[in-house]
Motif scaffolding. Structure first.
Motif, PDB file in Angstrom:
ATOM      1  N   GLY A  45       0.782  -1.227   0.000  1.00 29.17           N
ATOM      2  CA  GLY A  45       0.000   0.000   0.000  1.00 29.17           C
ATOM      3  C   GLY A  45       0.819   1.284   0.000  1.00 29.17           C
ATOM      4  N   ILE A  46       2.142   1.189  -0.021  1.00 32.77           N
ATOM      5  CA  ILE A  46       3.011   2.374   0.006  1.00 32.77           C
ATOM      6  C   ILE A  46       3.603   2.585  -1.386  1.00 32.77           C
ATOM      7  N   PRO A  47       3.500   3.813  -1.928  1.00 31.15           N
ATOM      8  CA  PRO A  47       4.060   4.071  -3.260  1.00 31.15           C
ATOM      9  C   PRO A  47       5.564   4.348  -3.204  1.00 31.15           C
ATOM     10  N   TYR A  48       6.283   3.797  -4.168  1.00 30.20           N
ATOM     11  CA  TYR A  48       7.719   4.004  -4.317  1.00 30.20           C
ATOM     12  C   TYR A  48       7.997   4.347  -5.781  1.00 30.20           C
ATOM     13  N   ILE A  49       9.130   4.990  -6.036  1.00 27.22           N
ATOM     14  CA  ILE A  49       9.540   5.273  -7.402  1.00 27.22           C
ATOM     15  C   ILE A  49      10.776   4.454  -7.736  1.00 27.22           C
ATOM     16  N   LEU A  50      10.913   4.150  -9.006  1.00 30.69           N
ATOM     17  CA  LEU A  50      12.070   3.417  -9.493  1.00 30.69           C
ATOM     18  C   LEU A  50      12.379   3.914 -10.899  1.00 30.69           C
ATOM     19  N   MET A  51      13.585   4.445 -11.079  1.00 29.00           N
ATOM     20  CA  MET A  51      14.055   4.882 -12.388  1.00 29.00           C
ATOM     21  C   MET A  51      15.224   3.983 -12.751  1.00 29.00           C
ATOM     22  N   TYR A  52      15.119   3.320 -13.903  1.00 27.33           N
ATOM     23  CA  TYR A  52      16.167   2.376 -14.277  1.00 27.33           C
ATOM     24  C   TYR A  52      16.317   2.287 -15.787  1.00 27.33           C
ATOM     25  N   ASN A  53      17.398   1.665 -16.196  1.00 22.96           N
ATOM     26  CA  ASN A  53      17.567   1.298 -17.596  1.00 22.96           C
ATOM     27  C   ASN A  53      18.261  -0.054 -17.642  1.00 22.96           C
ATOM     28  N   ILE A  54      18.188  -0.673 -18.807  1.00 22.60           N
ATOM     29  CA  ILE A  54      18.756  -2.009 -18.982  1.00 22.60           C
ATOM     30  C   ILE A  54      19.733  -1.970 -20.145  1.00 22.60           C
ATOM     31  N   LYS A  55      20.906  -2.542 -19.897  1.00 22.99           N
ATOM     32  CA  LYS A  55      21.913  -2.640 -20.941  1.00 22.99           C
ATOM     33  C   LYS A  55      22.670  -3.948 -20.732  1.00 22.99           C
TER      34      LYS A  55
END
Length: 126
Positions: A45-55
């Motif tokens: 129930g808790i919002p989190y952010i995630l910024m990522y990329n894949i290489k």
């Protein structure tokens, strides 16, 4: 605005500089332009952010608000979903994890888990 609110709530500590909406919009567009992904994850129930990329089958975490209690399990699931064998993350010093760290400004970069790590991702702990 939601990304900014989650980000500010997570990172608001001594030395933190809150970005305005225009700066947040820019970094999200820049991440997208570089084929990255920015998502909101809701965990218990808790919002989190995630910024990522894949290489090269490596999931690179550029920014996240995931706390140290859930970061390994969430990123392990994300790596499995994205078919990545390794996760490398930029984290603030507040995570206080005992892994090999490389200084990166006011944060550090560390390998959370991977194919040449000594632990299975789901068994990793902080």
């Amino acid at each position: 605005e939601e990304y900014k609110a989650i980000r500010d709530k997570c990172f608001m500590k001594d030395g933190y500089i809150s970005w305005d909406i225009e700066a947040i919009d820019y970094i999200l567009r820049e991440n997208d332009f570089g084929r990255g992904t920015s998502v909101k994850i809701t965990y218990d129930g808790i919002p989190y952010i995630l910024m990522y990329n894949i290489k090269n089958n490596i999931l690179y975490v550029n920014e996240t608000s995931l706390n140290k209690e859930i970061i390994f399990s969430v990123l392990s699931d994300m790596a499995l979903k994205e078919q990545c064998h390794t996760v490398s993350a930029r984290l603030s010093e507040s995570y206080d994890i005992s892994l090999d760290k490389k200084p990166f400004g006011m944060i550090y970069t560390c390998k959370l888990f991977g194919t040449d790590a000594n632990t299975h991702p789901l068994e990793a702990g902080i």
